[in-house]
Design a protein around this motif. Structure first.
Motif, PDB file in Angstrom:
ATOM      1  N   PHE A  50       0.829  -1.198   0.000  1.00 30.81           N
ATOM      2  CA  PHE A  50       0.000   0.000   0.000  1.00 30.81           C
ATOM      3  C   PHE A  50       0.864   1.249   0.000  1.00 30.81           C
ATOM      4  N   LEU A  51       0.263   2.335  -0.426  1.00 32.22           N
ATOM      5  CA  LEU A  51       0.944   3.626  -0.525  1.00 32.22           C
ATOM      6  C   LEU A  51       0.264   4.640   0.375  1.00 32.22           C
ATOM      7  N   GLU A  54       0.403  13.192 -11.648  1.00 31.87           N
ATOM      8  CA  GLU A  54       1.332  12.406 -12.451  1.00 31.87           C
ATOM      9  C   GLU A  54       2.302  11.630 -11.570  1.00 31.87           C
ATOM     10  N   VAL A  55       2.814  12.273 -10.527  1.00 38.22           N
ATOM     11  CA  VAL A  55       3.784  11.611  -9.650  1.00 38.22           C
ATOM     12  C   VAL A  55       3.148  10.432  -8.936  1.00 38.22           C
ATOM     13  N   VAL A  56       1.959  10.640  -8.362  1.00 42.19           N
ATOM     14  CA  VAL A  56       1.303   9.570  -7.616  1.00 42.19           C
ATOM     15  C   VAL A  56       0.950   8.406  -8.539  1.00 42.19           C
ATOM     16  N   GLU A  60       2.040   2.863 -10.487  1.00 39.80           N
ATOM     17  CA  GLU A  60       2.240   1.886 -11.550  1.00 39.80           C
ATOM     18  C   GLU A  60       3.626   1.256 -11.472  1.00 39.80           C
ATOM     19  N   ALA A  61       4.652   2.065 -11.205  1.00 40.48           N
ATOM     20  CA  ALA A  61       6.026   1.556 -11.185  1.00 40.48           C
ATOM     21  C   ALA A  61       6.256   0.568 -10.053  1.00 40.48           C
ATOM     22  N   ASN A  62       5.520   0.736  -8.942  1.00 42.71           N
ATOM     23  CA  ASN A  62       5.750  -0.108  -7.767  1.00 42.71           C
ATOM     24  C   ASN A  62       4.621  -1.102  -7.518  1.00 42.71           C
ATOM     25  N   ASP A  63       3.715  -1.226  -8.465  1.00 37.79           N
ATOM     26  CA  ASP A  63       2.598  -2.177  -8.369  1.00 37.79           C
ATOM     27  C   ASP A  63       1.874  -2.028  -7.038  1.00 37.79           C
ATOM     28  N   ILE A  64       1.468  -0.796  -6.741  1.00 38.40           N
ATOM     29  CA  ILE A  64       0.750  -0.509  -5.500  1.00 38.40           C
ATOM     30  C   ILE A  64      -0.673  -1.044  -5.614  1.00 38.40           C
ATOM     31  N   SER A  67      -8.257   6.076 -10.743  1.00 42.58           N
ATOM     32  CA  SER A  67      -7.544   5.083  -9.950  1.00 42.58           C
ATOM     33  C   SER A  67      -8.124   3.685 -10.148  1.00 42.58           C
ATOM     34  N   PRO A  68      -7.284   2.706 -10.505  1.00 41.59           N
ATOM     35  CA  PRO A  68      -7.758   1.332 -10.655  1.00 41.59           C
ATOM     36  C   PRO A  68      -7.633   0.519  -9.374  1.00 41.59           C
TER      37      PRO A  68
END
Length: 284
Positions: free
Chosen positions: A167-168, A236-238, A243-247, A276-277
């Motif tokens: 989780f983020l 864009e950052v979030v 996506e990059a960290n598969d949150i 958000s998916p």
């Protein structure tokens, strides 16, 4: 009284995901689950009244027919609501939930939830409801109002369920963000999951240092923690980090004036939730 997980189901295609997320949440929290279906008041959706243009006899006959029609509509809505709840009960029981409760209410969903808030530990609801594919209409008319009205944690879920593994926390260094970290550290909901803490801002040593306290707080409770500071536009950052960290899930405190909190629960709430998916855990 034991606080419960409440889940809003309406028979739309998001209801299955709501049930799956609610079953996951109540089992991790060790809390009972109650499924709620709210029937829109059919009396608030009357057809135009043309009886004034009719003779007395015809007007009385028409009014009687309207009364009977509304009674039939109400009965049909209740039967449909019972069927929605029965399907939801079967789904959460299949997921291992024991003795789930069910509530059928008539009227406004926000008012119904507000009346139940005292007994609520977590509210699970879908970002898309029975308005069909018109997502903006559903969020605009219900979800944002619920978020602004209730003060209990809410898990807003997409159409598909995936068991969260990481989780983020969207962190901005505010007292609200620190409270979010502390509440998550003390809760069993995300216990054992991989934690990521992201600050959107200048990539400076001062900002990196701000992440040390929340990192230590989560590590104290046994979380494996990754921290990051990224500059750029918040959305864009979030999204790029997610996506990059598969949150699998994002957690955020509700309201405030920072760019980050405005992105999540300010004027762009609808845009963020639509985009958000993954589930969004909103804490007040």
């Amino acid at each position: 009284m034991t606080e419960k997980v409440f889940a809003c189901v309406d028979g739309s295609r998001s209801s299955e995901s709501v049930c799956d997320h609610a079953a996951w949440a109540c089992q991790r929290l060790g809390a009972p689950l109650t499924l709620l279906h709210v029937i829109r008041n059919p009396h608030g959706e009357r057809e135009p009244d043309y009886s004034g243009n009719l003779s007395l006899g015809n007007r009385e006959e028409l009014l009687q027919e309207l009364v009977e029609l509304e009674e039939k509509r109400g009965k049909l809505a209740r039967e449909q609501g019972k069927a929605v709840l029965a399907d939801a009960i079967a789904r959460v029981e299949a997921a291992g939930v024991e003795n789930p409760g069910r509530l059928l209410r008539n009227g406004d969903i926000t008012e119904a939830l507000a009346a139940l808030e005292e007994d609520m530990r977590l509210l699970v609801l879908g970002k898309q409801g029975k308005d069909g594919d018109v997502v903006t209409r559903h969020i605009g008319s219900h979800l944002e109002n619920i978020i602004r009205t209730l003060h209990k944690p809410m898990l807003v879920v997409p159409l598909q369920f995936r068991t969260p593994e990481r989780f983020l926390i969207a962190y901005d260094g505010s007292p609200t963000a620190d409270k979010v970290v502390d509440r998550l550290a003390r809760s069993s909901l995300l216990d054992g999951l991989e934690a990521h803490i992201l600050m959107v801002g200048a990539e400076t040593d001062a900002n990196r240092e701000k992440l040390e306290a929340p990192r230590a707080r989560l590590q104290k409770e046994g979380f494996r923690v990754t921290t990051a500071v990224k500059s750029g536009e918040v959305n864009e950052v979030v999204c790029d980090y997610r996506e990059a960290n598969d949150i699998h899930l994002m957690a955020m405190g509700a309201y405030g004036h920072s760019r980050l909190r405005q992105f999540f629960v300010g004027s762009t709430t609808t845009h963020m939730i639509m985009r958000s998916p993954i589930p969004l855990l909103i804490l007040r």
